[in-house]
Every structure is written in structure tokens, then in C-alpha cells.
Design an enzyme around this catalytic site. Sequence first.
Site, PDB file in Angstrom:
ATOM      1  N   ALA A 298       5.300   7.042  53.734  1.00 49.55           N
ATOM      2  CA  ALA A 298       5.044   5.441  54.078  1.00 49.55           C
ATOM      3  C   ALA A 298       6.454   5.054  54.673  1.00 49.55           C
ATOM      4  CB  ALA A 298       4.526   4.598  53.117  1.00 49.55           C
ATOM      5  N   GLY A 299       6.182   3.957  55.633  1.00 47.77           N
ATOM      6  CA  GLY A 299       7.508   3.415  56.055  1.00 47.77           C
ATOM      7  C   GLY A 299       7.517   3.765  57.541  1.00 47.77           C
ATOM      8  N   LEU A 300       7.472   4.929  58.053  1.00 44.95           N
ATOM      9  CA  LEU A 300       7.917   5.170  59.285  1.00 44.95           C
ATOM     10  C   LEU A 300       6.734   4.448  60.178  1.00 44.95           C
ATOM     11  CD1 LEU A 300       8.868   8.886  59.525  1.00 44.95           C
ATOM     12  CD2 LEU A 300       9.907   6.680  60.553  1.00 44.95           C
TER      13      LEU A 300
ATOM     14  N   THR B 139       4.191   0.271  54.511  1.00 42.02           N
ATOM     15  CA  THR B 139       3.252  -0.642  53.438  1.00 42.02           C
ATOM     16  C   THR B 139       2.676  -1.870  54.479  1.00 42.02           C
ATOM     17  OG1 THR B 139       4.653   0.046  51.650  1.00 42.02           O
ATOM     18  CG2 THR B 139       3.449  -2.014  51.690  1.00 42.02           C
TER      19      THR B 139
ATOM     20  N   ASN C 251      17.983   0.938  54.682  1.00 39.04           N
ATOM     21  CA  ASN C 251      17.057  -0.141  55.281  1.00 39.04           C
ATOM     22  C   ASN C 251      16.941  -1.023  54.350  1.00 39.04           C
ATOM     23  OD1 ASN C 251      14.083  -0.362  54.669  1.00 39.04           O
ATOM     24  ND2 ASN C 251      14.484   1.527  54.075  1.00 39.04           N
ATOM     25  N   ARG C 252      16.715  -2.114  55.046  1.00 41.88           N
ATOM     26  CA  ARG C 252      16.232  -3.498  54.149  1.00 41.88           C
ATOM     27  C   ARG C 252      15.255  -4.327  55.011  1.00 41.88           C
ATOM     28  NH1 ARG C 252      21.986  -4.958  55.066  1.00 41.88           N
ATOM     29  NH2 ARG C 252      22.409  -6.348  56.732  1.00 41.88           N
TER      30      ARG C 252
ATOM     31  N   PHE D 298       9.256  -5.011  54.275  1.00 44.89           N
ATOM     32  CA  PHE D 298       7.592  -4.784  54.393  1.00 44.89           C
ATOM     33  C   PHE D 298       7.407  -5.533  55.857  1.00 44.89           C
ATOM     34  CE2 PHE D 298       6.226  -4.404  49.803  1.00 44.89           C
ATOM     35  CZ  PHE D 298       6.895  -3.107  49.605  1.00 44.89           C
TER      36      PHE D 298
ATOM     37  N   ASN E  19      -0.914   2.406  52.281  1.00 46.89           N
ATOM     38  CA  ASN E  19      -0.153   2.172  51.169  1.00 46.89           C
ATOM     39  C   ASN E  19      -0.017   0.613  51.059  1.00 46.89           C
ATOM     40  OD1 ASN E  19       2.845   0.996  50.268  1.00 46.89           O
ATOM     41  ND2 ASN E  19       3.377   3.245  50.170  1.00 46.89           N
TER      42      ASN E  19
ATOM     43  N   SER F 184       9.887  -1.057  46.316  1.00 47.52           N
ATOM     44  CA  SER F 184      10.875  -1.101  47.538  1.00 47.52           C
ATOM     45  C   SER F 184      11.852  -2.029  46.737  1.00 47.52           C
ATOM     46  CB  SER F 184      10.029  -2.047  48.650  1.00 47.52           C
ATOM     47  OG  SER F 184      11.015  -2.327  49.440  1.00 47.52           O
TER      48      SER F 184
ATOM     49  N   ASN G 232      13.596  -4.197  48.777  1.00 46.92           N
ATOM     50  CA  ASN G 232      13.659  -4.954  49.891  1.00 46.92           C
ATOM     51  C   ASN G 232      12.741  -6.293  49.887  1.00 46.92           C
ATOM     52  OD1 ASN G 232      15.993  -3.485  50.798  1.00 46.92           O
ATOM     53  ND2 ASN G 232      14.370  -2.067  51.638  1.00 46.92           N
ATOM     54  N   THR G 233      12.004  -6.526  48.831  1.00 43.84           N
ATOM     55  CA  THR G 233      11.126  -7.537  48.334  1.00 43.84           C
ATOM     56  C   THR G 233      11.750  -8.157  47.183  1.00 43.84           C
ATOM     57  OG1 THR G 233       9.340  -6.709  49.803  1.00 43.84           O
ATOM     58  CG2 THR G 233       9.062  -8.532  48.238  1.00 43.84           C
TER      59      THR G 233
ATOM     60  N   LYS H  68       3.662   4.358  43.616  1.00 48.53           N
ATOM     61  CA  LYS H  68       5.059   4.683  44.123  1.00 48.53           C
ATOM     62  C   LYS H  68       6.136   3.960  43.233  1.00 48.53           C
ATOM     63  CE  LYS H  68       7.590   5.759  48.338  1.00 48.53           C
ATOM     64  NZ  LYS H  68       7.317   5.802  49.769  1.00 48.53           N
TER      65      LYS H  68
ATOM     66  N   THR I  49      10.176   9.764  44.801  1.00 52.37           N
ATOM     67  CA  THR I  49      10.437   8.269  44.774  1.00 52.37           C
ATOM     68  C   THR I  49      10.718   7.475  45.969  1.00 52.37           C
ATOM     69  OG1 THR I  49      12.630   8.667  44.584  1.00 52.37           O
ATOM     70  CG2 THR I  49      11.771   8.751  42.365  1.00 52.37           C
ATOM     71  N   ASN I  50      10.956   6.186  45.808  1.00 49.67           N
ATOM     72  CA  ASN I  50      11.334   5.352  46.838  1.00 49.67           C
ATOM     73  C   ASN I  50      12.700   5.370  47.065  1.00 49.67           C
ATOM     74  OD1 ASN I  50      11.267   3.058  48.929  1.00 49.67           O
ATOM     75  ND2 ASN I  50       9.383   2.273  47.557  1.00 49.67           N
TER      76      ASN I  50
ATOM     77  N   GLY J 235      14.936  12.637  50.181  1.00 51.29           N
ATOM     78  CA  GLY J 235      15.906  13.783  50.261  1.00 51.29           C
ATOM     79  C   GLY J 235      15.354  15.214  50.706  1.00 51.29           C
TER      80      GLY J 235
END
Length: 355
Positions: free
Chosen positions: A69-71, A93, A118-119, A122, A153, A189, A191-192, A231, A259-260, A311
Amino acid sequence: MLLPLPSSLYGLARPFLFGVDPERAHELTLDALARTQNTPLACAYAAPRVADRITLAGLSFPNRVGLAAGLDKNARCIDAFGAMGFGFVEVGTVTPKPQPGNPKPRIFRLPQRDALINRLGFNNEGLEAFIANVKRARFRRDTSKPPMLLGLNIGKNAATPIERAVDDYLIGLDGVYPHADYVTINISSPNTANLRSLQSDEALDALLGAIADKREALAARQGKRVPLFVKIAPDLDEAQVKVIAATLLRHRMDGVIATNTTLARDAVAGLPHAEEAGGLSGAPVREASNRVIGQLRATLGKDFPIIGAGGVMSAADALAKVEAGADLVQIYTGLIYRGPALVRQAAQALQERRA
């Protein structure tokens, strides 16, 4: 971040792509993928899917390599990513309401370490638009081969107080449930604000209890039981991992994604952008992710489904995830640095390992 190009050309294109602002490159890429998927132009990035079927959580995965997820936060390019040979694709997400995310700039490359920070926070168009995009995807219509699987997600809106986070997850689960092969609960995440506090003992117990109850109601209503994955972060010690594992089992979750991104900066100290706020992904998170995977496997036993992410930059990295205890692997940053060829390389390596 990447472009729909034949694998042989990706190495030539990468210097150009890496000369563009990372988020702008990402937007251009998704626009190109959205326009070309399900057209003859998709042959530019399409690759035969490696057949390496495995059954987990009651699902039959065509192979063991997935997109993290994320892309594709808004589920615009499901068919395009599926054409690259992934066995499963996870999008999101998504949050109940649209939100812009954090201020720009918010993605930073660290090419010396094959890494990103990245930040984003969402950023997405909201649940209604997300579901509409999922419903437009055509990947399930091809009955000539085992279908790629789709994970959806879900997360909370930034404006929702953390003490009301459960409400957002229940709204998200209700919306995506009919359309998902599995649903991922993203509580990791960085970033929230305060999101990772949901991984703590009492908060996680309350959240997963409510989600489990909601799933039972949805299963009765929809006539199908959709697996739930959670996740988690790499920045957990062994005691925290054990608590999370026990909570997953107690509430009958179907799997875990480890993991994230990480908040640690040891592996990139001194590099440009290393001190930017946000989650670090790519090669520097590999070992922390594998450590958490190993701890989860030791605690959860041999049969609990684990998806390894973090990774995977090479076929060897995918193998290391499985050797650490993962059943499946997901790719994100590796796709940006290595291009679509990585999908088939990783899937073939995992297939040969099982042969």
C-alpha cells in the site's frame, strides 16, 4: 517515481525520473499507468505472472510477491500494477473523508542508501472515490488464469481525534468489505499524529475487538468472510511485538503485515534529507523488518500468515524475508529504485525456493 517502461529501458529512464521532484514524478507515473492500463500500450510494462500458488488466510495467491500500500492510494492503477506480474496488489491507505495530507515537500530520495523518506499523511480522495475506482478495475474479469488478489488498506482521517479512531476504521471496513479479497488495518504510519499509539496494548485491544465484531456483522450480511490483516511498525521491541501478536490471536485476525516505514535514522545519518520528518523506507528498514518478522513467527507459530514488507530491493531480499518467517512479501521502494523487473525476479526466486 517510476514510469511504465520495459524493464530494459528503466535503467536508462531512471536518471531523468530522479531529476524530477519525487512527488511530481509519482503523479506523472500514476497518470501514465491509469491511461495505459487495459490498452495495447500496457505491453510496455506488462510481464507474465510467475505461477507459484500458495493458500493463506483462506485465499489462493497466484504468487508470493505483492505491491505494498502507498503507491496507489486512490486505487487508480490496479490493473496496471497487476499487469506487472504481482500476485496481489494492495491499494490505499484510504480514509473515510478526502484529505490533502501534510504540506509539501513531503517525499525525499536518499539514493546513496536506496531509500525514501515520506510524510505524505494519508493524502487521498476519500472512501467514495476509492471504491468507485476499485469497481472500475477489470482484473477479475479474466477467467483464463488465477486472478490476482486485491487488498484494501484503511486508516483514520487526520482530523479525527485518536480517541474516536475506531469510528473511522469501522466506516472504512464497512465501505471496502464487499470489494476486497482482504482488508488491511493500518495503525503504523508515522505521518498521522498519534496513529502508532493504536499499537499499544489497551488501544489495540479495543480497536481490534470493535473491528472483529464489525467483521462478523458484515460477514453475515454479505455472505462472505473477508480476511483481516494488521500492518505494524518496525520500531517495536520484542515485548511490544509479543503483546501485538497475542492481541491478533485473541481477536482472530487473519494475518499481519510487517512492517511499515521506520523513524530510525542510523543507517542514513549524515546524508542529505536524512533528518527530514517522516517514515524511512527502502534498504535501511530491511533488517528491522526482518527482526520483527522473526519475532512474530516465533510468537505466532508456523501457521499464522505473515506478509513481509520493508527493504525488498532484490530477489535475495525477498528470499531473506521468507527465511525470516514471512509467507508473502510486498514491494514498494524497490519498485522505484529497480523498476518493474524486480517483481518477476523476486517471484521467480521464491518459486525456485519452493521447488
